[in-house]
Design a protein around this motif. Sequence first.
Motif, PDB file in Angstrom:
ATOM      1  N   LEU A  77     -54.955  33.424  70.488  1.00 55.40           N
ATOM      2  CA  LEU A  77     -54.095  34.590  70.721  1.00 55.40           C
ATOM      3  C   LEU A  77     -52.779  34.474  69.950  1.00 55.40           C
ATOM      4  O   LEU A  77     -52.236  35.470  69.458  1.00 55.40           O
ATOM      5  CB  LEU A  77     -53.822  34.754  72.221  1.00 55.40           C
ATOM      6  CG  LEU A  77     -55.043  35.092  73.086  1.00 55.40           C
ATOM      7  CD1 LEU A  77     -54.664  35.154  74.560  1.00 55.40           C
ATOM      8  CD2 LEU A  77     -55.671  36.410  72.648  1.00 55.40           C
ATOM      9  N   LEU A  78     -52.269  33.238  69.853  1.00 56.38           N
ATOM     10  CA  LEU A  78     -51.062  33.014  69.046  1.00 56.38           C
ATOM     11  C   LEU A  78     -51.325  33.399  67.587  1.00 56.38           C
ATOM     12  O   LEU A  78     -50.507  34.082  66.958  1.00 56.38           O
ATOM     13  CB  LEU A  78     -50.689  31.533  69.094  1.00 56.38           C
ATOM     14  CG  LEU A  78     -49.633  31.063  70.089  1.00 56.38           C
ATOM     15  CD1 LEU A  78     -49.446  29.563  69.960  1.00 56.38           C
ATOM     16  CD2 LEU A  78     -48.308  31.768  69.847  1.00 56.38           C
ATOM     17  N   ALA A  79     -52.458  32.949  67.072  1.00 52.56           N
ATOM     18  CA  ALA A  79     -52.761  33.187  65.658  1.00 52.56           C
ATOM     19  C   ALA A  79     -52.869  34.676  65.347  1.00 52.56           C
ATOM     20  O   ALA A  79     -52.352  35.139  64.325  1.00 52.56           O
ATOM     21  CB  ALA A  79     -54.061  32.475  65.285  1.00 52.56           C
ATOM     22  N   ILE A  80     -53.534  35.420  66.220  1.00 50.65           N
ATOM     23  CA  ILE A  80     -53.718  36.845  65.935  1.00 50.65           C
ATOM     24  C   ILE A  80     -52.567  37.687  66.482  1.00 50.65           C
ATOM     25  O   ILE A  80     -52.490  38.889  66.202  1.00 50.65           O
ATOM     26  CB  ILE A  80     -55.064  37.358  66.494  1.00 50.65           C
ATOM     27  CG1 ILE A  80     -55.104  37.272  68.022  1.00 50.65           C
ATOM     28  CG2 ILE A  80     -56.235  36.591  65.885  1.00 50.65           C
ATOM     29  CD1 ILE A  80     -56.355  37.880  68.636  1.00 50.65           C
ATOM     30  N   GLY A  81     -51.707  37.074  67.278  1.00 52.41           N
ATOM     31  CA  GLY A  81     -50.537  37.795  67.787  1.00 52.41           C
ATOM     32  C   GLY A  81     -50.867  38.796  68.869  1.00 52.41           C
ATOM     33  O   GLY A  81     -50.320  39.899  68.892  1.00 52.41           O
ATOM     34  N   TYR A 111     -48.577  37.800  72.689  1.00 50.20           N
ATOM     35  CA  TYR A 111     -47.984  36.641  72.012  1.00 50.20           C
ATOM     36  C   TYR A 111     -47.138  35.779  72.941  1.00 50.20           C
ATOM     37  O   TYR A 111     -47.303  34.557  72.999  1.00 50.20           O
ATOM     38  CB  TYR A 111     -47.146  37.121  70.825  1.00 50.20           C
ATOM     39  CG  TYR A 111     -46.265  36.044  70.246  1.00 50.20           C
ATOM     40  CD1 TYR A 111     -46.795  35.060  69.427  1.00 50.20           C
ATOM     41  CD2 TYR A 111     -44.902  36.003  70.550  1.00 50.20           C
ATOM     42  CE1 TYR A 111     -46.000  34.068  68.897  1.00 50.20           C
ATOM     43  CE2 TYR A 111     -44.108  35.006  70.023  1.00 50.20           C
ATOM     44  CZ  TYR A 111     -44.652  34.042  69.200  1.00 50.20           C
ATOM     45  OH  TYR A 111     -43.850  33.059  68.697  1.00 50.20           O
ATOM     46  N   ARG A 112     -46.202  36.429  73.649  1.00 54.59           N
ATOM     47  CA  ARG A 112     -45.269  35.632  74.460  1.00 54.59           C
ATOM     48  C   ARG A 112     -46.017  34.856  75.545  1.00 54.59           C
ATOM     49  O   ARG A 112     -45.742  33.671  75.774  1.00 54.59           O
ATOM     50  CB  ARG A 112     -44.221  36.547  75.103  1.00 54.59           C
ATOM     51  CG  ARG A 112     -42.975  35.836  75.569  1.00 54.59           C
ATOM     52  CD  ARG A 112     -42.062  35.495  74.419  1.00 54.59           C
ATOM     53  NE  ARG A 112     -41.463  36.692  73.832  1.00 54.59           N
ATOM     54  CZ  ARG A 112     -40.705  36.688  72.757  1.00 54.59           C
ATOM     55  NH1 ARG A 112     -40.457  35.562  72.128  1.00 54.59           N
ATOM     56  NH2 ARG A 112     -40.210  37.805  72.273  1.00 54.59           N
ATOM     57  N   ILE A 113     -46.951  35.524  76.205  1.00 49.48           N
ATOM     58  CA  ILE A 113     -47.730  34.851  77.256  1.00 49.48           C
ATOM     59  C   ILE A 113     -48.549  33.720  76.638  1.00 49.48           C
ATOM     60  O   ILE A 113     -48.620  32.612  77.192  1.00 49.48           O
ATOM     61  CB  ILE A 113     -48.651  35.869  77.962  1.00 49.48           C
ATOM     62  CG1 ILE A 113     -47.816  36.914  78.682  1.00 49.48           C
ATOM     63  CG2 ILE A 113     -49.590  35.165  78.938  1.00 49.48           C
ATOM     64  CD1 ILE A 113     -48.632  38.066  79.247  1.00 49.48           C
TER      65      ILE A 113
END
Length: 454
Positions: free
Chosen positions: A82-86, A89-91
């Motif tokens: 999820l970080l990579a695809i944004g 993001y914050r969660i």
Amino acid sequence: MTGIKMEAAGRPVSIAPLVTFRMVFGLLMLLSILRFWWRGWVTSVYVLPDFHFTYWGFEWVQPLGNTGMHLLFGVMALSALLLAIGLWYRIAAVVFFLSFTYVELIDLTTYLNHYYFISLIAFIMIWLPANRHYSVDAWLRPQIRRTQVPGWTIGLLRFQLAVVYIFAGLAKLDADWLLQAEPMRTWLPSKSHLPLVGKYMYATWVAYLFSWFGAVYDLFIVFFLLNKRTRPVAYGFVLVFHIATAIFFPGIGMFPYVMIAASLIFFSGSFHEKLLSRLPFYTSMSSLPATREAYHFKWNKPMEIAIAVYILLQLIIPLRFLAYPDRLFWSEEGYRFSWRVMLMEKSGAAYFTVKDSAARSGYTVNNQEFLTPIQEKMMSTQPDMILKYAHHLAREYKKRGMQNPEVYGEVYVSLNGERSRLFIDSTVNLAQQQLGWHHYTWILPYKPSITANK
């Protein structure tokens, strides 16, 4: 030393380096987690051992059992993706930081500098607006798109990389490293099987070349990366250095690749935008309305204070070893979290005896009954792990009916090719010694001895 100065803190700069960093960091973490899982390390490191060397003050961090640990790694992998695809993001950043750090706190045996580095980067990522462009979040909510961010958001990542490199370089300003070429003289002969270069691995000058090049590289590479004129050549050295370390020392895992990817943060916004423009579905920043240019933080003052505290801690923590009296490589007091990467060859053999003062009986401990091979190996050279293990033995033997178990250790350690010698006072009852940040007086003072391989 810091990229923050270079970026003049709040001055708006292109968000592109932040977007690249988010994507590369997330994908590398995903690959690392899948690799760890695929090799069966989730089970062998966190599920099978009955005892774990928890960090002092974090004894409450315990493995979650077979199902729980695999679920935790599944959550960690998902948050990295999820970080990579944004997306969310914050969660995702919060979940990745907490889950990764929790796993690292379970057992001191697995401590590596680059795991610590990843925890710090994950923590920083929580606060950065890295999803404001070329992310699923920005695609679902176009109103959050931005093309510029405050300079410190990129400068803080550069600062963290600078801390790693420069402290690693300062640590190499050591007599063993520079004058004796240790531990390279000990390690390189084992690489004599490598094609083309293998025949040179027994040569002393090669060990000195590795040692001195490593020190110069770590001390100065950041300054050449910060300078736009020298940056392309400097990044070439980054590639050569870390690919070489990956080939010669595969045991350091993903660290070379993490540093190769992370060092891209030193390149300019225009470089990163060209890089991103080659990816599918990328929308050029110039096509966005001017009203969506700069991202502004709502809480500037608290953020400035928090950044200042963070930077101060990052500068102090690696230097805390100065508060301890003996040679750092020997006592290892203040060694962790100080960016000392592959600086020593240390091996040990630890024998323990548990005595019952009431019954005047004693037992020789079979370490294999309580520890895995890797736990025993790491424990036998690190004083806080020796003490934690002694406390565990006292508890175990008390459960077996011993009223007042006393634990004595006879530990022999060899450092950088020197002959093995007694490491701790074997007459001290370790069960009565306290864990903490204070100096352990039961560690015998370091005395240079004859080097075995010279």
